[in-house]
Design a protein around this motif. Sequence first.
Motif, mmCIF file in Angstrom:
data_model
loop_
_atom_site.group_PDB
_atom_site.id
_atom_site.type_symbol
_atom_site.label_atom_id
_atom_site.label_comp_id
_atom_site.label_asym_id
_atom_site.label_seq_id
_atom_site.Cartn_x
_atom_site.Cartn_y
_atom_site.Cartn_z
ATOM 1 N N MET A 40 0.819 -1.066 -0.314
ATOM 2 C CA MET A 40 -0.002 -0.321 0.364
ATOM 3 C C MET A 40 1.308 1.054 0.604
ATOM 4 O O MET A 40 1.756 0.291 0.677
ATOM 5 N N ASN A 41 0.579 2.099 -1.060
ATOM 6 C CA ASN A 41 1.656 2.882 -1.430
ATOM 7 C C ASN A 41 0.709 4.272 -0.047
ATOM 8 O O ASN A 41 -0.299 3.742 0.869
ATOM 9 N N ASN A 42 1.715 5.538 0.269
ATOM 10 C CA ASN A 42 1.196 6.630 1.035
ATOM 11 C C ASN A 42 0.206 7.380 0.408
ATOM 12 O O ASN A 42 -0.887 7.108 1.635
ATOM 13 N N LYS A 43 -0.182 7.329 -0.363
ATOM 14 C CA LYS A 43 -1.489 8.011 -0.674
ATOM 15 C C LYS A 43 -3.193 6.775 -0.257
ATOM 16 O O LYS A 43 -3.536 7.420 0.060
ATOM 17 N N GLN A 44 -2.742 5.595 -1.115
ATOM 18 C CA GLN A 44 -3.802 4.914 -0.487
ATOM 19 C C GLN A 44 -3.716 5.293 1.027
ATOM 20 O O GLN A 44 -4.642 4.381 1.426
ATOM 21 N N LEU A 45 -2.703 4.915 1.801
ATOM 22 C CA LEU A 45 -2.574 4.862 3.799
ATOM 23 C C LEU A 45 -3.308 5.913 3.900
ATOM 24 O O LEU A 45 -4.247 5.873 4.823
ATOM 25 N N ASN A 46 -2.942 7.291 3.286
ATOM 26 C CA ASN A 46 -3.576 8.584 3.893
ATOM 27 C C ASN A 46 -5.321 8.487 3.436
ATOM 28 O O ASN A 46 -5.854 8.990 4.145
ATOM 29 N N GLU A 47 -5.745 7.632 2.803
ATOM 30 C CA GLU A 47 -7.283 7.982 2.375
ATOM 31 C C GLU A 47 -7.949 7.180 3.227
ATOM 32 O O GLU A 47 -9.050 7.400 3.544
ATOM 33 N N LYS A 48 -7.250 5.999 4.230
ATOM 34 C CA LYS A 48 -7.282 4.560 4.335
ATOM 35 C C LYS A 48 -7.705 5.495 5.846
ATOM 36 O O LYS A 48 -8.621 5.140 6.753
ATOM 37 N N ARG A 76 -8.371 8.724 6.883
ATOM 38 C CA ARG A 76 -9.076 9.691 6.215
ATOM 39 C C ARG A 76 -10.422 9.198 6.788
ATOM 40 O O ARG A 76 -11.455 9.269 6.916
ATOM 41 N N LEU A 77 -10.741 7.858 5.794
ATOM 42 C CA LEU A 77 -11.524 7.196 5.967
ATOM 43 C C LEU A 77 -12.610 6.737 7.750
ATOM 44 O O LEU A 77 -13.265 7.141 8.015
ATOM 45 N N LYS A 78 -11.106 6.275 7.886
ATOM 46 C CA LYS A 78 -10.933 5.754 9.151
ATOM 47 C C LYS A 78 -11.306 7.063 10.158
ATOM 48 O O LYS A 78 -12.166 6.218 11.126
ATOM 49 N N ASN A 79 -11.124 8.031 9.457
ATOM 50 C CA ASN A 79 -11.601 8.769 10.635
ATOM 51 C C ASN A 79 -12.789 9.724 10.934
ATOM 52 O O ASN A 79 -13.648 9.915 11.366
ATOM 53 N N ILE A 80 -13.616 9.835 9.847
ATOM 54 C CA ILE A 80 -14.694 10.076 9.289
ATOM 55 C C ILE A 80 -16.038 9.518 9.793
ATOM 56 O O ILE A 80 -16.348 9.996 10.023
ATOM 57 N N GLU A 81 -15.274 7.703 9.728
ATOM 58 C CA GLU A 81 -16.529 6.783 10.408
ATOM 59 C C GLU A 81 -16.617 6.962 11.458
ATOM 60 O O GLU A 81 -17.679 6.637 12.216
#
Length: 86
Positions: free
Chosen positions: A1-9, A11-16
Amino acid sequence: MNNKQLNEKNRLKNIESIIGEIKCPKDFVCYRSGFKNLCKAEDIGRKSILKCLEENPVKCVFAFPIGQTYFCQCPLRFYIARELKK
């Protein structure tokens, strides 16, 4: 998993996590619309609040006035403004 995918993951966790902690009378339309249907707000650099730019802020449960200005205290909208710059 690259940094962009990790950041997106993350963010999604924080939003949820935020969604799990609050009740939204609009049923989280901002999130469900892919952040396209957002209320108008401006990050003013304050901790946990935004300046509300909506025409009729009294209809929002997260808006509160100070003088003639309304502010938004929705944790999700704040996160979107700070992290997604929207």
